[in-house]
Design a protein around this motif. Structure first.
Motif, PDB file in Angstrom:
ATOM      1  N   GLN A 138      10.509   9.994   9.884  1.00 40.92           N
ATOM      2  CA  GLN A 138      11.185   9.022  10.847  1.00 40.92           C
ATOM      3  C   GLN A 138       9.899   8.704  11.702  1.00 40.92           C
ATOM      4  O   GLN A 138       8.928   7.427  12.057  1.00 40.92           O
ATOM      5  CB  GLN A 138      11.866   9.236  11.214  1.00 40.92           C
ATOM      6  CG  GLN A 138      12.388   8.863  13.160  1.00 40.92           C
ATOM      7  CD  GLN A 138      12.907   7.590  11.844  1.00 40.92           C
ATOM      8  OE1 GLN A 138      14.028   7.551  11.420  1.00 40.92           O
ATOM      9  NE2 GLN A 138      12.448   5.863  12.436  1.00 40.92           N
ATOM     10  N   MET A 139       8.943   9.296  11.771  1.00 38.84           N
ATOM     11  CA  MET A 139       7.850   9.127  12.774  1.00 38.84           C
ATOM     12  C   MET A 139       6.632   8.038  11.928  1.00 38.84           C
ATOM     13  O   MET A 139       6.559   6.473  13.054  1.00 38.84           O
ATOM     14  CB  MET A 139       7.027  10.317  12.821  1.00 38.84           C
ATOM     15  CG  MET A 139       5.368   9.964  13.662  1.00 38.84           C
ATOM     16  SD  MET A 139       4.360  10.882  14.580  1.00 38.84           S
ATOM     17  CE  MET A 139       5.575  11.808  16.413  1.00 38.84           C
ATOM     18  N   LEU A 140       6.927   8.732  10.549  1.00 39.40           N
ATOM     19  CA  LEU A 140       6.204   7.341   9.825  1.00 39.40           C
ATOM     20  C   LEU A 140       6.733   6.436   9.462  1.00 39.40           C
ATOM     21  O   LEU A 140       5.981   5.078  10.190  1.00 39.40           O
ATOM     22  CB  LEU A 140       5.877   8.146   8.799  1.00 39.40           C
ATOM     23  CG  LEU A 140       5.001   8.700   8.214  1.00 39.40           C
ATOM     24  CD1 LEU A 140       5.366   9.793   7.236  1.00 39.40           C
ATOM     25  CD2 LEU A 140       3.403   9.125   8.656  1.00 39.40           C
ATOM     26  N   GLN A 141       7.787   6.080   9.923  1.00 34.65           N
ATOM     27  CA  GLN A 141       8.665   4.690  10.036  1.00 34.65           C
ATOM     28  C   GLN A 141       8.825   3.967  11.413  1.00 34.65           C
ATOM     29  O   GLN A 141       7.986   3.163  11.244  1.00 34.65           O
ATOM     30  CB  GLN A 141       9.710   4.369   9.633  1.00 34.65           C
ATOM     31  CG  GLN A 141      10.138   4.339   8.419  1.00 34.65           C
ATOM     32  CD  GLN A 141      11.781   5.000   7.871  1.00 34.65           C
ATOM     33  OE1 GLN A 141      12.822   5.855   8.767  1.00 34.65           O
ATOM     34  NE2 GLN A 141      12.315   4.452   6.482  1.00 34.65           N
ATOM     35  N   ASN A 142       8.371   4.596  12.502  1.00 31.35           N
ATOM     36  CA  ASN A 142       7.986   4.008  13.706  1.00 31.35           C
ATOM     37  C   ASN A 142       6.772   3.909  13.651  1.00 31.35           C
ATOM     38  O   ASN A 142       6.748   3.198  14.358  1.00 31.35           O
ATOM     39  CB  ASN A 142       8.075   5.232  14.648  1.00 31.35           C
ATOM     40  CG  ASN A 142       9.894   5.938  14.668  1.00 31.35           C
ATOM     41  OD1 ASN A 142      10.927   4.989  14.067  1.00 31.35           O
ATOM     42  ND2 ASN A 142      10.033   7.071  15.522  1.00 31.35           N
ATOM     43  N   LEU A 143       5.946   4.197  12.831  1.00 31.92           N
ATOM     44  CA  LEU A 143       4.312   3.829  13.353  1.00 31.92           C
ATOM     45  C   LEU A 143       4.380   2.692  12.647  1.00 31.92           C
ATOM     46  O   LEU A 143       3.216   2.227  12.359  1.00 31.92           O
ATOM     47  CB  LEU A 143       3.093   4.819  13.027  1.00 31.92           C
ATOM     48  CG  LEU A 143       3.011   6.312  13.773  1.00 31.92           C
ATOM     49  CD1 LEU A 143       2.897   7.933  13.030  1.00 31.92           C
ATOM     50  CD2 LEU A 143       2.806   6.288  15.297  1.00 31.92           C
ATOM     51  N   ILE A 146       0.850  -0.900   0.117  1.00 35.86           N
ATOM     52  CA  ILE A 146       0.266  -0.409  -0.197  1.00 35.86           C
ATOM     53  C   ILE A 146       0.490   1.030  -0.213  1.00 35.86           C
ATOM     54  O   ILE A 146       1.871   1.334   1.403  1.00 35.86           O
ATOM     55  CB  ILE A 146      -0.961  -0.122   1.271  1.00 35.86           C
ATOM     56  CG1 ILE A 146      -1.546  -1.168   0.805  1.00 35.86           C
ATOM     57  CG2 ILE A 146      -1.525   1.342   1.055  1.00 35.86           C
ATOM     58  CD1 ILE A 146      -3.173  -1.421   2.771  1.00 35.86           C
ATOM     59  N   ARG A 147       0.948   2.233  -1.165  1.00 34.68           N
ATOM     60  CA  ARG A 147       1.390   3.003  -1.353  1.00 34.68           C
ATOM     61  C   ARG A 147       0.689   4.764  -0.546  1.00 34.68           C
ATOM     62  O   ARG A 147      -0.828   4.388  -1.665  1.00 34.68           O
ATOM     63  CB  ARG A 147       1.796   3.293  -2.586  1.00 34.68           C
ATOM     64  CG  ARG A 147       2.599   4.869  -2.622  1.00 34.68           C
ATOM     65  CD  ARG A 147       2.495   5.734  -3.968  1.00 34.68           C
ATOM     66  NE  ARG A 147       3.097   6.667  -4.328  1.00 34.68           N
ATOM     67  CZ  ARG A 147       2.843   7.349  -4.726  1.00 34.68           C
ATOM     68  NH1 ARG A 147       1.260   8.181  -4.379  1.00 34.68           N
ATOM     69  NH2 ARG A 147       2.965   8.742  -4.710  1.00 34.68           N
ATOM     70  N   CYS A 148       1.221   5.374   0.386  1.00 34.11           N
ATOM     71  CA  CYS A 148      -0.175   6.196   0.533  1.00 34.11           C
ATOM     72  C   CYS A 148       0.753   7.714  -0.036  1.00 34.11           C
ATOM     73  O   CYS A 148       2.169   8.155   1.175  1.00 34.11           O
ATOM     74  CB  CYS A 148      -0.255   5.940   2.336  1.00 34.11           C
ATOM     75  SG  CYS A 148      -0.645   4.503   3.045  1.00 34.11           S
ATOM     76  N   ASP A 149       0.712   8.401  -0.242  1.00 29.67           N
ATOM     77  CA  ASP A 149       0.222   9.629  -1.172  1.00 29.67           C
ATOM     78  C   ASP A 149       0.284  10.495  -0.037  1.00 29.67           C
ATOM     79  O   ASP A 149      -0.625  11.032   0.791  1.00 29.67           O
ATOM     80  CB  ASP A 149      -0.112  10.307  -2.461  1.00 29.67           C
ATOM     81  CG  ASP A 149       0.265  11.590  -2.723  1.00 29.67           C
ATOM     82  OD1 ASP A 149       1.040  11.714  -2.852  1.00 29.67           O
ATOM     83  OD2 ASP A 149      -0.839  12.278  -3.007  1.00 29.67           O
ATOM     84  N   MET A 150       0.995  11.377   0.434  1.00 32.00           N
ATOM     85  CA  MET A 150       1.427  12.586   1.645  1.00 32.00           C
ATOM     86  C   MET A 150       1.266  12.114   2.966  1.00 32.00           C
ATOM     87  O   MET A 150       0.132  12.755   4.049  1.00 32.00           O
ATOM     88  CB  MET A 150       0.381  13.776   0.700  1.00 32.00           C
ATOM     89  CG  MET A 150       0.939  14.124  -0.326  1.00 32.00           C
ATOM     90  SD  MET A 150       2.250  15.435  -0.820  1.00 32.00           S
ATOM     91  CE  MET A 150       2.179  16.806   0.200  1.00 32.00           C
ATOM     92  N   GLY A 151       1.405  10.943   2.737  1.00 36.40           N
ATOM     93  CA  GLY A 151       1.367  10.101   4.286  1.00 36.40           C
ATOM     94  C   GLY A 151       1.426  11.475   5.951  1.00 36.40           C
ATOM     95  O   GLY A 151       0.504  10.542   7.016  1.00 36.40           O
ATOM     96  N   MET A 152       2.297  12.244   6.066  1.00 38.12           N
ATOM     97  CA  MET A 152       2.559  12.750   6.889  1.00 38.12           C
ATOM     98  C   MET A 152       1.358  13.896   6.913  1.00 38.12           C
ATOM     99  O   MET A 152       0.795  14.210   8.072  1.00 38.12           O
ATOM    100  CB  MET A 152       4.148  13.563   6.567  1.00 38.12           C
ATOM    101  CG  MET A 152       4.159  14.751   6.339  1.00 38.12           C
ATOM    102  SD  MET A 152       3.356  14.174   4.258  1.00 38.12           S
ATOM    103  CE  MET A 152       3.203  16.414   3.087  1.00 38.12           C
ATOM    104  N   LEU A 153       0.635  14.120   6.104  1.00 40.15           N
ATOM    105  CA  LEU A 153      -0.424  14.703   6.537  1.00 40.15           C
ATOM    106  C   LEU A 153      -1.476  14.514   7.299  1.00 40.15           C
ATOM    107  O   LEU A 153      -2.712  14.985   7.826  1.00 40.15           O
ATOM    108  CB  LEU A 153      -1.245  15.340   4.982  1.00 40.15           C
ATOM    109  CG  LEU A 153      -0.585  16.230   3.958  1.00 40.15           C
ATOM    110  CD1 LEU A 153      -1.614  16.487   2.870  1.00 40.15           C
ATOM    111  CD2 LEU A 153      -0.138  17.731   4.709  1.00 40.15           C
TER     112      LEU A 153
END
Length: 172
Positions: free
Chosen positions: A133-138, A67-74
């Motif tokens: 980095q937070m996204l990787q941590n999640l 699953i690819r999530c565009d602009m995941g940090m938003l």
């Protein structure tokens, strides 16, 4: 309210909204850009939206391996706070204690543990650690930004090597 909607009061920019079915829905946007008039902004501070979107991700995982999530940090709470905080408060929504991505990725992996998650993301430095980095941590397996795509698109191996060398080991 699955989508962010314009509050009845408050000085929010008129170009952030589209009217449909008697409601003023928020276009997608980041804290520094947008609005993106080809998207609407989901309300990830609404528990019903979180439940619905988690089910959508589980359904997608049942049909593929990534699953690819565009602009995941938003969707990170700190980014939502910076981008939509006044709107969310005016609409009576409180910041959740958990991040959507952590809950959703865990739910997907309970049923489909091999699912790969990849996110496009940019560091606004609203979060600690920074957004990528937070996204990787999640739970994201891979996180990239447009710089990576532009570097690869240049078809110049020296540019790619230089980009890789410029990143900290934690990035990988």
């Amino acid at each position: 309210e699955t989508f962010i909607q314009r509050p009845s009061s408050g000085g929010f920019a008129d170009n952030w909204w589209i009217t449909a079915g008697g409601h003023n829905f928020a276009y997608g946007r980041g804290p520094y850009d947008g609005p993106w008039t080809d998207t609407l902004n989901y309300n990830y501070w609404n528990p019903e939206t979180v439940e619905t979107m988690t089910k959508v991700l589980i359904d997608i995982a049942s049909q593929g391996d990534a699953i690819r999530c565009d602009m995941g940090m938003l969707i990170l709470n700190d980014v939502i706070q910076k981008t939509w905080g006044g709107v969310m408060q005016a609409n009576g929504f409180n910041r959740p204690s958990d991040e959507f991505w952590g809950k959703a990725i865990a739910a997907v992996r309970r049923q489909y543990p091999e699912t790969i998650f990849m996110a496009e993301a940019y560091n606004y430095d609203f979060t600690n650690p920074p957004e990528k980095q937070m996204l990787q941590n999640l739970g994201f397996d891979f996180v990239y930004d447009k710089t990576v795509l532009d570097t690869l698109d240049s078809s110049n191996l020296d540019n790619v090597r230089g980009y890789i060398r410029s990143q900290s080991q934690d990035f990988f």
